[in-house]
Each structure stands twice: as C-alpha cells, then as structure tokens.
Design a protein around this motif. Structure first.
Motif, PDB file in Angstrom:
ATOM      1  N   MET A   1       6.661  20.261  19.561  1.00 25.39           N
ATOM      2  CA  MET A   1       6.341  19.501  18.363  1.00 25.39           C
ATOM      3  C   MET A   1       7.555  18.679  17.948  1.00 25.39           C
ATOM      4  O   MET A   1       8.676  19.040  18.281  1.00 25.39           O
ATOM      5  CB  MET A   1       5.982  20.440  17.217  1.00 25.39           C
ATOM      6  N   LYS A   2       7.265  17.617  17.231  1.00 26.11           N
ATOM      7  CA  LYS A   2       8.343  16.839  16.623  1.00 26.11           C
ATOM      8  C   LYS A   2       7.784  16.076  15.434  1.00 26.11           C
ATOM      9  O   LYS A   2       6.589  15.813  15.361  1.00 26.11           O
ATOM     10  CB  LYS A   2       8.978  15.872  17.626  1.00 26.11           C
ATOM     11  N   THR A   3       8.631  15.740  14.504  1.00 25.78           N
ATOM     12  CA  THR A   3       8.235  14.961  13.343  1.00 25.78           C
ATOM     13  C   THR A   3       7.967  13.529  13.763  1.00 25.78           C
ATOM     14  O   THR A   3       8.756  12.938  14.503  1.00 25.78           O
ATOM     15  CB  THR A   3       9.338  14.986  12.267  1.00 25.78           C
ATOM     16  N   LEU A   4       6.866  12.963  13.276  1.00 26.17           N
ATOM     17  CA  LEU A   4       6.544  11.577  13.575  1.00 26.17           C
ATOM     18  C   LEU A   4       7.118  10.634  12.527  1.00 26.17           C
ATOM     19  O   LEU A   4       7.836   9.706  12.845  1.00 26.17           O
ATOM     20  CB  LEU A   4       5.019  11.387  13.640  1.00 26.17           C
ATOM     21  N   PHE A   5       6.731  10.814  11.273  1.00 29.43           N
ATOM     22  CA  PHE A   5       7.277  10.013  10.194  1.00 29.43           C
ATOM     23  C   PHE A   5       7.055  10.731   8.880  1.00 29.43           C
ATOM     24  O   PHE A   5       6.246  11.635   8.774  1.00 29.43           O
ATOM     25  CB  PHE A   5       6.677   8.599  10.142  1.00 29.43           C
ATOM     26  N   VAL A   6       7.786  10.307   7.863  1.00 30.39           N
ATOM     27  CA  VAL A   6       7.648  10.843   6.519  1.00 30.39           C
ATOM     28  C   VAL A   6       6.987   9.770   5.666  1.00 30.39           C
ATOM     29  O   VAL A   6       7.255   8.580   5.828  1.00 30.39           O
ATOM     30  CB  VAL A   6       9.028  11.227   5.935  1.00 30.39           C
ATOM     31  N   SER A   7       6.121  10.179   4.761  1.00 30.81           N
ATOM     32  CA  SER A   7       5.417   9.250   3.890  1.00 30.81           C
ATOM     33  C   SER A   7       5.739   9.563   2.431  1.00 30.81           C
ATOM     34  O   SER A   7       5.589  10.705   2.011  1.00 30.81           O
ATOM     35  CB  SER A   7       3.908   9.377   4.140  1.00 30.81           C
ATOM     36  N   TYR A   8       6.178   8.541   1.698  1.00 31.57           N
ATOM     37  CA  TYR A   8       6.501   8.710   0.284  1.00 31.57           C
ATOM     38  C   TYR A   8       5.668   7.754  -0.549  1.00 31.57           C
ATOM     39  O   TYR A   8       5.508   6.591  -0.201  1.00 31.57           O
ATOM     40  CB  TYR A   8       7.971   8.375   0.019  1.00 31.57           C
ATOM     41  N   ARG A   9       5.143   8.243  -1.678  1.00 31.54           N
ATOM     42  CA  ARG A   9       4.487   7.355  -2.634  1.00 31.54           C
ATOM     43  C   ARG A   9       5.576   6.716  -3.478  1.00 31.54           C
ATOM     44  O   ARG A   9       6.522   7.387  -3.893  1.00 31.54           O
ATOM     45  CB  ARG A   9       3.513   8.135  -3.532  1.00 31.54           C
ATOM     46  N   VAL A  10       5.443   5.430  -3.705  1.00 25.81           N
ATOM     47  CA  VAL A  10       6.455   4.694  -4.457  1.00 25.81           C
ATOM     48  C   VAL A  10       5.808   3.991  -5.644  1.00 25.81           C
ATOM     49  O   VAL A  10       4.642   3.609  -5.595  1.00 25.81           O
ATOM     50  CB  VAL A  10       7.205   3.682  -3.557  1.00 25.81           C
ATOM     51  N   THR A  11       6.574   3.813  -6.711  1.00 25.89           N
ATOM     52  CA  THR A  11       6.071   3.158  -7.920  1.00 25.89           C
ATOM     53  C   THR A  11       6.122   1.639  -7.801  1.00 25.89           C
ATOM     54  O   THR A  11       5.181   0.949  -8.145  1.00 25.89           O
ATOM     55  CB  THR A  11       6.889   3.601  -9.149  1.00 25.89           C
ATOM     56  N   ASP A  12       7.224   1.114  -7.304  1.00 25.78           N
ATOM     57  CA  ASP A  12       7.434  -0.330  -7.187  1.00 25.78           C
ATOM     58  C   ASP A  12       7.716  -0.642  -5.722  1.00 25.78           C
ATOM     59  O   ASP A  12       8.810  -0.392  -5.223  1.00 25.78           O
ATOM     60  CB  ASP A  12       8.605  -0.734  -8.079  1.00 25.78           C
ATOM     61  N   LEU A  13       6.726  -1.199  -5.038  1.00 25.60           N
ATOM     62  CA  LEU A  13       6.846  -1.419  -3.598  1.00 25.60           C
ATOM     63  C   LEU A  13       7.974  -2.380  -3.250  1.00 25.60           C
ATOM     64  O   LEU A  13       8.741  -2.124  -2.325  1.00 25.60           O
ATOM     65  CB  LEU A  13       5.510  -1.923  -3.037  1.00 25.60           C
ATOM     66  N   ASP A  14       8.110  -3.475  -3.983  1.00 20.61           N
ATOM     67  CA  ASP A  14       9.170  -4.446  -3.685  1.00 20.61           C
ATOM     68  C   ASP A  14      10.555  -3.820  -3.843  1.00 20.61           C
ATOM     69  O   ASP A  14      11.441  -4.016  -3.014  1.00 20.61           O
ATOM     70  CB  ASP A  14       9.045  -5.685  -4.576  1.00 20.61           C
ATOM     71  N   ARG A  15      10.747  -3.061  -4.912  1.00 19.89           N
ATOM     72  CA  ARG A  15      12.036  -2.401  -5.135  1.00 19.89           C
ATOM     73  C   ARG A  15      12.332  -1.412  -4.009  1.00 19.89           C
ATOM     74  O   ARG A  15      13.437  -1.359  -3.471  1.00 19.89           O
ATOM     75  CB  ARG A  15      12.042  -1.693  -6.486  1.00 19.89           C
ATOM     76  N   SER A  16      11.325  -0.630  -3.624  1.00 20.46           N
ATOM     77  CA  SER A  16      11.517   0.349  -2.554  1.00 20.46           C
ATOM     78  C   SER A  16      11.780  -0.324  -1.216  1.00 20.46           C
ATOM     79  O   SER A  16      12.649   0.111  -0.451  1.00 20.46           O
ATOM     80  CB  SER A  16      10.296   1.267  -2.448  1.00 20.46           C
ATOM     81  N   LEU A  17      11.037  -1.402  -0.921  1.00 19.17           N
ATOM     82  CA  LEU A  17      11.284  -2.133   0.325  1.00 19.17           C
ATOM     83  C   LEU A  17      12.701  -2.709   0.345  1.00 19.17           C
ATOM     84  O   LEU A  17      13.360  -2.680   1.383  1.00 19.17           O
ATOM     85  CB  LEU A  17      10.268  -3.253   0.512  1.00 19.17           C
ATOM     86  N   GLY A  18      13.159  -3.209  -0.784  1.00 21.84           N
ATOM     87  CA  GLY A  18      14.529  -3.722  -0.870  1.00 21.84           C
ATOM     88  C   GLY A  18      15.553  -2.641  -0.551  1.00 21.84           C
ATOM     89  O   GLY A  18      16.507  -2.866   0.201  1.00 21.84           O
ATOM     90  N   PHE A  19      15.340  -1.469  -1.107  1.00 22.32           N
ATOM     91  CA  PHE A  19      16.249  -0.353  -0.858  1.00 22.32           C
ATOM     92  C   PHE A  19      16.236   0.056   0.611  1.00 22.32           C
ATOM     93  O   PHE A  19      17.278   0.172   1.254  1.00 22.32           O
ATOM     94  CB  PHE A  19      15.877   0.836  -1.743  1.00 22.32           C
ATOM     95  N   TYR A  20      15.041   0.292   1.173  1.00 21.48           N
ATOM     96  CA  TYR A  20      14.959   0.796   2.543  1.00 21.48           C
ATOM     97  C   TYR A  20      15.378  -0.240   3.587  1.00 21.48           C
ATOM     98  O   TYR A  20      15.941   0.121   4.614  1.00 21.48           O
ATOM     99  CB  TYR A  20      13.559   1.356   2.833  1.00 21.48           C
ATOM    100  N   THR A  21      15.146  -1.527   3.318  1.00 18.28           N
ATOM    101  CA  THR A  21      15.628  -2.539   4.259  1.00 18.28           C
ATOM    102  C   THR A  21      17.146  -2.680   4.151  1.00 18.28           C
ATOM    103  O   THR A  21      17.817  -2.883   5.163  1.00 18.28           O
ATOM    104  CB  THR A  21      14.930  -3.899   4.062  1.00 18.28           C
ATOM    105  N   ALA A  22      17.702  -2.492   2.967  1.00 17.57           N
ATOM    106  CA  ALA A  22      19.165  -2.495   2.823  1.00 17.57           C
ATOM    107  C   ALA A  22      19.777  -1.306   3.560  1.00 17.57           C
ATOM    108  O   ALA A  22      20.887  -1.404   4.096  1.00 17.57           O
ATOM    109  CB  ALA A  22      19.562  -2.464   1.344  1.00 17.57           C
TER     110      ALA A  22
END
Length: 137
Positions: A1-22
């Motif tokens: 077995m291995k982990t595929l991906f983690v999924s998080y619910r986010v409040t502000d998609l643009d803010r979260s995308l900015g953080f994760y792309t940074a």
C-alpha cells in the motif's frame, strides 16, 4: 500500500492555490462538480501523479480546522483481498465500487474512529498509480 494523495477542504480557493503554488505545487487539472464542490488537483513538478486535492464548497462556509480534512486516498494492489484482510482485522470497509464504470478504478471507503474517511483505490491494469494529466484529456 501507499498513500496516493491528501484532500483538504478550503474556504478560499484562490488564497489556497496561491499558497500551495508558492510552496512549489503545480496545477494538474480541475473538476467542477455541483454537490462535491470545485476540485483542484495538484502535484509537485517531479511527481508522476497528483499528491494533493483542494476541495472548495462555498455553500459550506468557512472551514473549521477540526473538520477541514476531507479524505485520505490509499493505493492498494488488490482491493478485494485488502477488503477481506481489513474485515478479518475487525475493520468495516465499505463495499467494492466502480465509480467510473467497469473499466475504471475499483474503490472502497473506510472511516477511522474519529470519522475521517479513507478511500482505498485499485487502479485498472496499465493505469499509473495516481491521477495524471491524461485523466483530464
């Protein structure tokens, strides 16, 4: 077995995308779903497949840290055998499912003692061990 991906619910998609792309993630693709919300699939450039999914459900309001986790996906080589072993160990996995039809992945769901959902996934023969750009074409 291995982990595929983690999924998080986010409040502000643009803010979260900015953080994760940074942080270094790149966007692999998006899924616009009514009830499931808006999903953005991310990976690091050197990864062959997705490792993080951001889930945005505007109607649900702000994310509560205690409930911000959506689910953890785990790759298994033989899902039917895995389900038998988990059941024998006293766990209660859900039934075998084919969410994309008979030629797609096989899945089952399991819930931990705190209520966090875990998705068990067996990919079809020849499919990479995760979501890739080819899944969005």
């Amino acid at each position: 077995m291995k982990t595929l991906f983690v999924s998080y619910r986010v409040t502000d998609l643009d803010r979260s995308l900015g953080f994760y792309t940074a942080l270094g993630y790149t966007e692999l693709g998006r899924v616009q779903a009514d009830e499931a919300g808006h999903l953005v699939i991310l990976k690091f450039p050197d990864e062959p497949a997705a490792s993080l999914e951001l889930v945005h459900r505007p109607g649900d309001g702000p994310v509560d840290v205690g409930s911000g986790f959506d689910h953890l996906a785990i790759h298994v080589d033989g899902l039917a055998t895995t389900l038998e072993k988990l059941t024998e160990a006293g766990l209660k996995p859900g039934s075998l499912q084919y969410p994309a039809g008979p030629d797609g992945p096989k899945t089952s769901w399991l819930t931990d003692p705190d209520g966090y959902r875990i998705e068990l996934v067996e990919w079809p023969s020849g499919h990479p061990d995760g979501i890739t750009a080819a899944d969005f074409t």
